[in-house]
Write an enzyme that holds these catalytic residues in place. Structure first.
Site, PDB file in Angstrom:
ATOM      1  N   ASP A   1       0.862  -1.193   0.000  1.00 37.34           N
ATOM      2  CA  ASP A   1       0.000   0.000   0.000  1.00 37.34           C
ATOM      3  C   ASP A   1       0.895   1.240   0.000  1.00 37.34           C
ATOM      4  OD1 ASP A   1      -2.415   1.567   0.211  1.00 37.34           O
ATOM      5  OD2 ASP A   1      -2.051   1.808   2.354  1.00 37.34           O
TER       6      ASP A   1
ATOM      7  N   CYS B   1      -4.465  -1.586  -2.024  1.00 36.73           N
ATOM      8  CA  CYS B   1      -4.675  -0.152  -2.242  1.00 36.73           C
ATOM      9  C   CYS B   1      -5.626   0.006  -3.426  1.00 36.73           C
ATOM     10  CB  CYS B   1      -3.332   0.506  -2.541  1.00 36.73           C
ATOM     11  SG  CYS B   1      -3.445   2.252  -2.971  1.00 36.73           S
TER      12      CYS B   1
ATOM     13  N   GLU C   1      -3.453   7.283   9.151  1.00 30.37           N
ATOM     14  CA  GLU C   1      -2.009   7.193   9.397  1.00 30.37           C
ATOM     15  C   GLU C   1      -1.722   7.576  10.859  1.00 30.37           C
ATOM     16  OE1 GLU C   1       0.809   6.569   7.206  1.00 30.37           O
ATOM     17  OE2 GLU C   1      -0.709   5.733   5.866  1.00 30.37           O
TER      18      GLU C   1
ATOM     19  N   HIS D   1      -7.301   2.430   3.882  1.00 34.11           N
ATOM     20  CA  HIS D   1      -7.059   3.142   5.146  1.00 34.11           C
ATOM     21  C   HIS D   1      -8.332   3.218   6.006  1.00 34.11           C
ATOM     22  CE1 HIS D   1      -3.270   4.558   3.401  1.00 34.11           C
ATOM     23  NE2 HIS D   1      -2.959   5.098   4.561  1.00 34.11           N
TER      24      HIS D   1
HETATM   25  N1  DGL Z   1      -4.903   3.089   0.904  1.00 36.00           N
HETATM   26  C1  DGL Z   1      -5.039   3.615  -0.401  1.00 36.00           C
HETATM   27  C2  DGL Z   1      -6.319   3.137  -1.084  1.00 36.00           C
HETATM   28  O1  DGL Z   1      -6.829   2.099  -0.784  1.00 36.00           O
HETATM   29  C3  DGL Z   1      -4.864   5.078  -0.691  1.00 36.00           C
HETATM   30  C4  DGL Z   1      -4.294   6.043   0.256  1.00 36.00           C
HETATM   31  C5  DGL Z   1      -3.548   7.169  -0.446  1.00 36.00           C
HETATM   32  O2  DGL Z   1      -4.186   8.120  -0.941  1.00 36.00           O
HETATM   33  O3  DGL Z   1      -2.321   7.047  -0.502  1.00 36.00           O
HETATM   34  O4  DGL Z   1      -6.817   3.788  -1.968  1.00 36.00           O
END
Ligand code: DGL
Length: 258
Positions: free
Chosen positions: A9, A73, A151, A186
């Site tokens: 990620d 992600c 975060e 996230h």
């Molecule tokens: N965790 C990521 C997602 O699933 C994105 C977070 C970011 O914008 O870096 O889209």
């Protein structure tokens, strides 16, 4: 097939998928890589992002000698799954917004998608909606500030509930919306706080368990002991070390990017 299942990620979001993998595949060896130097991905330009994702994943697949890669992600998967599958010699499982299960659950046929700006705007996302939620009204809500909150939550154990309330405030005008897709990995890390900040009760849907099941099928026979619990990060950060430790990754290493 040998080696761990590698989870990737931009930051700590993939740890929500790690939690699902640990629940469903308790014996699996897991490794983790995050591109925290370039976080957040959701506000970056597409062409740059594809190159960056390929570079990070190539380096991490090589360093981990993994049995397969889970792209934990949505922002990366809705953009770069195809080139990743072409370039990497290991199986790749992606993460895309859980539109299909949400459409299956909604009684009012009005669902929401909470994701990064990049994910809510992607053609991939529009195709998912057309294909699986054609008879639903789908409201897309860009929620980039929640990435920084997740975060902070994982690294420092604190968050700003005012930010959560602001991001969720459009829901106050949408009483018929009964199901909300957490289309960024996230966000499940904040699920309890999100449920407390929402103007009315909702069904919450994310992709974690489905990805863990898929990874178990695709990466059957991975070696549970080889290379497990290693992690790579692209910028050193003590708070991130602590956050990763809480999910079983003891000593993150610097990702060797060529
Ligand atoms: N965790 C990521 C997602 O699933 C994105 C977070 C970011 O914008 O870096 O889209």
């Amino acid at each position: 097939m040998s080696g761990p299942i590698l989870v990737f990620d931009s930051g700590v979001g993939g740890l929500s998928v790690v939690a699902a993998l640990r629940r469903q595949l308790p014996d699996a060896g897991l490794a983790y890589v995050c591109d925290n130097a370039m976080l957040p991905y959701g506000l970056r330009e597409d062409a740059w992002l594809v190159e960056r994702i390929l570079r990070v994943c190539r380096a991490a697949v090589e360093s981990s000698a993994c049995a397969g890669l889970v792209v934990a992600c949505n922002t990366a998967s809705t953009l770069a799954l195809e080139p990743l599958r072409k370039q990497l010699a290991v199986p790749v499982v992606g993460t895309v917004p859980a539109i299909k299960p949400a459409a299956g659950m909604s009684e009012t046929r009005h669902i929401g998608l909470l994701a990064t700006s990049a994910t809510v705007g992607r053609p991939y996302t529009s195709r998912l909606i057309e294909q699986f939620a054609g008879d639903c009204h789908v409201t897309r809500i860009a929620a980039d500030p929640l990435v920084a909150e997740a975060e902070r939550w994982v690294m420092e154990g604190r968050l700003d509930s005012g930010v959560l309330r602001d991001v969720l405030s459009p829901l106050g005008e949408l009483p018929s919306l009964d199901t909300l897709v957490l289309g960024c990995t996230h966000f499940p890390l904040l699920k309890q706080a999100l449920a407390e900040a929402t103007p009315h009760p909702l069904r919450w849907v994310d992709s974690g368990d489905a990805i863990a099941r898929r990874a178990g099928q695709v990466m059957q026979g991975h070696d549970p002991q080889a290379g497990r619990d290693r992690a790579w990060i692209s910028a050193d950060n003590d708070a991130l070390h602590q956050g990763l430790r809480r999910f079983g990754f003891q000593r993150p290493e610097a990702l060797p990017l060529s």
